[in-house]
Write an enzyme that holds these catalytic residues in place. Structure first.
Site, PDB file in Angstrom:
ATOM      1  N   GLY A   5      -5.116   5.304   7.436  1.00  0.00           N
ATOM      2  CA  GLY A   5      -5.437   5.405   6.017  1.00  0.00           C
ATOM      3  C   GLY A   5      -4.332   4.879   5.132  1.00  0.00           C
ATOM      4  N   GLY A   7      -2.503   6.020   1.486  1.00  0.00           N
ATOM      5  CA  GLY A   7      -2.347   6.973   0.399  1.00  0.00           C
ATOM      6  C   GLY A   7      -1.964   6.268  -0.879  1.00  0.00           C
ATOM      7  N   PHE A   9       0.924   6.085  -2.315  1.00  0.00           N
ATOM      8  CA  PHE A   9       2.194   5.354  -2.233  1.00  0.00           C
ATOM      9  C   PHE A   9       2.581   4.940  -0.820  1.00  0.00           C
ATOM     10  CE2 PHE A   9       2.799   8.027  -6.087  1.00  0.00           C
ATOM     11  CZ  PHE A   9       2.937   7.000  -7.005  1.00  0.00           C
ATOM     12  N   LYS A  11       1.273   4.353   3.712  1.00  0.00           N
ATOM     13  CA  LYS A  11       0.292   4.355   4.786  1.00  0.00           C
ATOM     14  C   LYS A  11       0.252   5.712   5.483  1.00  0.00           C
ATOM     15  CE  LYS A  11       0.459  -0.602   5.830  1.00  0.00           C
ATOM     16  NZ  LYS A  11       0.710  -1.624   6.876  1.00  0.00           N
ATOM     17  N   VAL A  12      -0.897   5.974   6.115  1.00  0.00           N
ATOM     18  CA  VAL A  12      -1.063   7.197   6.894  1.00  0.00           C
ATOM     19  C   VAL A  12      -1.266   6.802   8.353  1.00  0.00           C
ATOM     20  CG1 VAL A  12      -2.388   9.308   7.216  1.00  0.00           C
ATOM     21  CG2 VAL A  12      -2.129   8.344   4.919  1.00  0.00           C
ATOM     22  N   LYS A  27       1.803  10.756   6.606  1.00  0.00           N
ATOM     23  CA  LYS A  27       1.874   9.809   5.499  1.00  0.00           C
ATOM     24  C   LYS A  27       3.319   9.375   5.346  1.00  0.00           C
ATOM     25  CE  LYS A  27       0.972  10.970   1.097  1.00  0.00           C
ATOM     26  NZ  LYS A  27       0.155  11.189  -0.122  1.00  0.00           N
ATOM     27  N   ASP A 121      -7.204  12.557  -9.017  1.00  0.00           N
ATOM     28  CA  ASP A 121      -7.630  11.378  -8.243  1.00  0.00           C
ATOM     29  C   ASP A 121      -8.746  11.767  -7.287  1.00  0.00           C
ATOM     30  OD1 ASP A 121      -7.668   8.735  -7.439  1.00  0.00           O
ATOM     31  OD2 ASP A 121      -6.029   8.954  -6.007  1.00  0.00           O
TER      32      ASP A 121
END
Length: 248
Positions: A5, A7, A9, A11-12, A27, A121
């Site tokens: 994924g 996020g 700010f 990557k996950v 994350k 968000d």
């Protein structure tokens, strides 16, 4: 193990504990990619918020590690994927199934609001579903605390889910912008589309600020009424989260 994924700010990644074999999501935020004080403050806020939040429908953060160059959020791994993908796969959800998911989302956001925290968000990409159809809210990168007698003015999150007062640059308290985003999510679940969609941002903003959208006739009267009350342009007249929870 792999990237699963993206996020606000960073990557996950999917990772596995060497000793126990437990899978977790991590994350990873590279500090070099954080270029201004606003972003730095946002990350520090997220670190603080995720350590305060403990709710069955909010993804668990086991630990936050930090060194000179990187911040790592060690979180529970939710195997079922995003609500967004679930909607796309099923084209749309029945009102019965949407109600089950939506009640769980409401429970998590009500918990946040009662602890003076707003998400800012909310969107199907930030709602995960585990193997037991249990919802988990993620990504508090734009989250903040709020006070009833103070106002915020930051525009953040996805434009498609942003409240009219946000895109108009007006001041807001906080919970009301989450309610608007929840209304968009509810609409997306039961119709398989967004209420406000346009290729150019000015056109999109015009649709949002004028609440120009169509509700399919197939939806029940109660659900139609709830969506309309959530997607009310005037924030003072918009339904409160407590009223949404009490609705049928």
């Amino acid at each position: 193990m792999e990237t699963i994924g993206q996020g606000t700010f960073g990557k996950v990644k999917l990772a596995q504990h060497v000793a126990t074999g437990e899978k977790v999501a991590i994350k990873i935020i590279e500090k070099a990619s954080v270029t201004n004080d606003t972003q730095r403050n946002s990350i520090q806020r997220e670190i603080r918020l995720v350590q305060l939040l403990h709710h069955r429908h909010i993804v668990k953060v086991y630990n936050v590690l930090e060194d000179a160059s990187t911040v790592y959020f060690i979180m529970e791994f939710v195997a079922g994927g995003e609500l967004f993908d679930y909607i796309v796969e099923n084209l749309s959800l029945s009102e019965w199934e949407a109600r089950i998911f939506f009640r769980q989302i409401l429970s998590a956001i009500d918990y946040c609001h009662k602890n003076s925290i707003i998400h800012r968000d909310l969107k199907p990409e930030n709602v995960l579903i585990d193997s037991n159809k249990c919802v988990k809210i993620i990504d508090f990168g734009f989250g903040n605390t709020f006070h009833r007698d103070k106002f915020l003015s930051t525009f953040c999150g996805s434009p498609f889910y942003a409240a009219p007062e946000m895109i108009a640059g007006k001041r807001y308290v906080g919970p009301e912008v989450d309610v608007w985003s929840l209304g968009v999510i509810l609409y997306a679940m039961v119709t398989g589309s967004l209420p406000f969609d346009a290729p150019a941002l000015p056109d999109l903003f015009k649709l949002i600020t004028n609440a120009q959208y169509k509700i399919p006739s197939k939806l029940s009267p109660d659900l139609t009424d709830l969506i309309r009350r959530m997607l009310t342009v005037d924030a003072k007249r918009r339904i409160k989260l407590s009223e949404v929870i009490k609705s049928k």
